[in-house]
Design a protein around this motif. Structure first.
Motif, PDB file in Angstrom:
ATOM      1  N   THR A   1       0.737  -1.249   0.011  1.00 49.71           N
ATOM      2  CA  THR A   1       0.054   0.682   0.208  1.00 49.71           C
ATOM      3  C   THR A   1       0.744   1.203   0.191  1.00 49.71           C
ATOM      4  O   THR A   1       0.411   2.174   0.387  1.00 49.71           O
ATOM      5  N   ALA A   2       1.856   1.599   0.390  1.00 52.60           N
ATOM      6  CA  ALA A   2       2.965   2.378  -0.029  1.00 52.60           C
ATOM      7  C   ALA A   2       2.753   2.211  -1.200  1.00 52.60           C
ATOM      8  O   ALA A   2       3.382   1.716  -2.180  1.00 52.60           O
ATOM      9  N   ALA A   3       3.961   4.321  -1.444  1.00 53.92           N
ATOM     10  CA  ALA A   3       4.010   4.525  -2.420  1.00 53.92           C
ATOM     11  C   ALA A   3       5.580   3.930  -2.797  1.00 53.92           C
ATOM     12  O   ALA A   3       6.320   3.906  -2.200  1.00 53.92           O
ATOM     13  N   CYS A   4       5.441   4.085  -4.101  1.00 51.64           N
ATOM     14  CA  CYS A   4       6.401   3.337  -4.449  1.00 51.64           C
ATOM     15  C   CYS A   4       7.710   4.161  -5.020  1.00 51.64           C
ATOM     16  O   CYS A   4       7.103   5.494  -4.609  1.00 51.64           O
ATOM     17  N   GLN A   5       8.727   3.791  -4.620  1.00 53.01           N
ATOM     18  CA  GLN A   5       9.974   4.257  -4.386  1.00 53.01           C
ATOM     19  C   GLN A   5      11.116   4.561  -5.590  1.00 53.01           C
ATOM     20  O   GLN A   5      11.062   3.470  -6.254  1.00 53.01           O
ATOM     21  N   LEU A   6      11.726   5.684  -6.092  1.00 51.08           N
ATOM     22  CA  LEU A   6      12.982   5.042  -7.371  1.00 51.08           C
ATOM     23  C   LEU A   6      14.478   5.981  -6.516  1.00 51.08           C
ATOM     24  O   LEU A   6      14.226   7.225  -5.720  1.00 51.08           O
ATOM     25  N   PRO A   7      15.745   5.527  -6.133  1.00 49.81           N
ATOM     26  CA  PRO A   7      16.507   5.113  -5.340  1.00 49.81           C
ATOM     27  C   PRO A   7      17.613   6.123  -6.129  1.00 49.81           C
ATOM     28  O   PRO A   7      17.235   5.328  -7.299  1.00 49.81           O
ATOM     29  N   LEU A   8      17.907   7.293  -6.446  1.00 53.47           N
ATOM     30  CA  LEU A   8      18.917   7.565  -7.193  1.00 53.47           C
ATOM     31  C   LEU A   8      21.044   7.268  -6.717  1.00 53.47           C
ATOM     32  O   LEU A   8      20.074   8.325  -5.406  1.00 53.47           O
ATOM     33  N   GLY A   9      21.590   7.801  -7.369  1.00 50.49           N
ATOM     34  CA  GLY A   9      22.632   7.982  -7.398  1.00 50.49           C
ATOM     35  C   GLY A   9      23.601   8.846  -8.073  1.00 50.49           C
ATOM     36  O   GLY A   9      23.341   8.648  -9.269  1.00 50.49           O
ATOM     37  N   SER A  10      24.535   9.298  -7.881  1.00 50.76           N
ATOM     38  CA  SER A  10      25.624   9.726  -9.347  1.00 50.76           C
ATOM     39  C   SER A  10      26.896  10.154  -8.181  1.00 50.76           C
ATOM     40  O   SER A  10      26.235  10.406  -7.021  1.00 50.76           O
ATOM     41  N   VAL A  11      27.761   9.723  -9.115  1.00 48.09           N
ATOM     42  CA  VAL A  11      29.315  10.356  -9.301  1.00 48.09           C
ATOM     43  C   VAL A  11      28.644  12.124  -9.646  1.00 48.09           C
ATOM     44  O   VAL A  11      29.343  12.457 -10.822  1.00 48.09           O
ATOM     45  N   ASN A  12      29.048  13.571  -8.596  1.00 43.45           N
ATOM     46  CA  ASN A  12      29.498  14.037  -9.360  1.00 43.45           C
ATOM     47  C   ASN A  12      30.898  14.510  -9.853  1.00 43.45           C
ATOM     48  O   ASN A  12      32.108  13.565  -9.716  1.00 43.45           O
ATOM     49  N   ALA A  13      31.547  16.062 -10.760  1.00 44.71           N
ATOM     50  CA  ALA A  13      32.425  16.274 -10.684  1.00 44.71           C
ATOM     51  C   ALA A  13      33.351  16.485  -9.045  1.00 44.71           C
ATOM     52  O   ALA A  13      34.305  16.083 -10.107  1.00 44.71           O
ATOM     53  N   GLY A  14      33.103  16.640  -8.825  1.00 41.49           N
ATOM     54  CA  GLY A  14      34.223  16.817  -7.552  1.00 41.49           C
ATOM     55  C   GLY A  14      34.760  15.001  -6.828  1.00 41.49           C
ATOM     56  O   GLY A  14      35.378  15.316  -6.291  1.00 41.49           O
ATOM     57  N   GLY A  15      33.696  14.474  -7.312  1.00 44.69           N
ATOM     58  CA  GLY A  15      34.238  13.164  -6.899  1.00 44.69           C
ATOM     59  C   GLY A  15      33.004  12.549  -5.493  1.00 44.69           C
ATOM     60  O   GLY A  15      33.454  11.457  -5.153  1.00 44.69           O
ATOM     61  N   ASP A  16      32.236  12.631  -5.203  1.00 45.23           N
ATOM     62  CA  ASP A  16      31.451  12.535  -4.248  1.00 45.23           C
ATOM     63  C   ASP A  16      30.347  11.627  -4.945  1.00 45.23           C
ATOM     64  O   ASP A  16      30.025  12.446  -5.896  1.00 45.23           O
ATOM     65  N   HIS A  17      29.882  10.995  -3.965  1.00 45.42           N
ATOM     66  CA  HIS A  17      28.749   9.779  -4.207  1.00 45.42           C
ATOM     67  C   HIS A  17      27.593  10.477  -3.768  1.00 45.42           C
ATOM     68  O   HIS A  17      27.056  10.736  -2.392  1.00 45.42           O
ATOM     69  N   LEU A  18      26.845  11.442  -4.288  1.00 44.26           N
ATOM     70  CA  LEU A  18      25.208  12.107  -3.916  1.00 44.26           C
ATOM     71  C   LEU A  18      24.204  11.068  -4.112  1.00 44.26           C
ATOM     72  O   LEU A  18      24.498  10.077  -4.809  1.00 44.26           O
ATOM     73  N   ASN A  19      22.978  10.922  -3.006  1.00 44.99           N
ATOM     74  CA  ASN A  19      21.749  10.601  -3.139  1.00 44.99           C
ATOM     75  C   ASN A  19      20.610  10.780  -2.998  1.00 44.99           C
ATOM     76  O   ASN A  19      20.976  11.977  -2.307  1.00 44.99           O
ATOM     77  N   GLN A  20      19.310  10.367  -3.884  1.00 42.79           N
ATOM     78  CA  GLN A  20      17.783  11.605  -3.503  1.00 42.79           C
ATOM     79  C   GLN A  20      17.262  10.517  -3.960  1.00 42.79           C
ATOM     80  O   GLN A  20      17.217   9.524  -4.614  1.00 42.79           O
ATOM     81  N   GLN A  21      15.765  10.185  -3.137  1.00 42.36           N
ATOM     82  CA  GLN A  21      14.385   9.185  -3.484  1.00 42.36           C
ATOM     83  C   GLN A  21      13.981   9.996  -3.962  1.00 42.36           C
ATOM     84  O   GLN A  21      13.103  10.927  -3.845  1.00 42.36           O
TER      85      GLN A  21
END
Length: 259
Positions: A1-21
């Motif tokens: 019954t919960a809403a579906c989620q899409l976990p996102l990730g990327s490596v930016n130009a500075g070499g940091d590993h980012l995430n967002q949902q």
């Protein structure tokens, strides 16, 4: 019954590993951008990245592992957060990846009882040839290639079974296709049109299963710094692709906090 989620990730130009949902609420919502790890990769060298797996090891320590293309070489990479070790551990896979525009891992496993498991990797080279490899242990072996995809702009894996993988692909002319690839050899993709126009603006597609049969699909338009979320049902040729979440409205502003 919960809403579906899409976990996102990327490596930016500075070499940091980012995430967002992103969550398929009504209207859909995008969470705030966060950072898994800072400066884990050298600045400006990460060209492509696979899906990443995050696993707990001991309390407050998490292992992150996936594949990255640094300059022209692909590596298997592992690092941990929550401990005092900032190092990324790399295993070299091979060179020549500066010519590739897309990479994806398809891992299919029905569990120990079924004993059906396979791992395939796909790479689209800039001359339009789609390559496939099969992994056994730490060894990659060639598992086929097929020409004719020079018009493809980006792809996303949307379905896996025992016998085939299915991708959605956009072209520079704006068409949207399904590409079904049986795991048999020789490699013979089956391509069907879903939409004939309007999809040319997306530089990236990200997909994740939603429910038993559906897929959440995020199209990222880097030119306008926007993301659009779609709920995709059965991709039945041009008849239907499912329905838009929020009617295809702009989901979030990438520059203001999207990934």
């Amino acid at each position: 019954t919960a809403a579906c989620q899409l976990p996102l990730g990327s490596v930016n130009a500075g070499g940091d590993h980012l995430n967002q949902q992103v969550t398929a609420t009504t209207p859909p919502t995008a969470g705030s951008k966060a950072t898994w790890a800072v400066d884990r990769f050298a600045d400006g060298v990460t060209r492509l990245s696979s899906n990443w797996v995050i696993e707990p090891e001991v309390p407050a320590t998490w292992a992150h592992y996936g594949n990255v293309v640094l300059n022209s070489t692909m590596y298997s990479a592992t690092y941990r957060v929550g401990n005092s070790d900032p190092k990324v551990y790399f295993t070299r896979i091979g060179g020549g990846w500066d010519k590739f525009t897309y990479f994806e891992k398809s891992w299919y496993d029905e569990g120990a009882a079924a004993r059906v498991a396979r791992t395939h990797y796909y790479g689209l080279r800039n001359d339009g040839i789609l390559f496939r490899w099969q992994q056994s242990g730490s060894t990659w072996r060639a598992a086929g290639s097929y020409p004719g995809f020079a018009a493809v702009k980006t792809m996303a894996l949307i379905s896996q079974t025992r016998t085939y993988d299915t991708f959605l692909a956009t072209t520079r002319g704006g068409a949207l296709y399904t590409i079904r690839i049986p795991i048999t050899s020789p490699m013979k993709p089956v391509v069907k049109v879903v939409r004939s126009s309007t999809w040319q603006s997306f530089e990236s597609l990200v997909a994740n299963r939603c429910g038993q049969y559906g897929v959440l699909l995020l199209g990222i338009d880097k030119d306008t710094q926007s993301g659009y979320l779609y709920a995709v049902g059965h991709a039945n040729g041009p008849a239907r692709i499912g329905h838009h979440v929020a009617g295809g409205d702009r989901l979030f502003d990438l520059a203001a906090g999207g990934i």
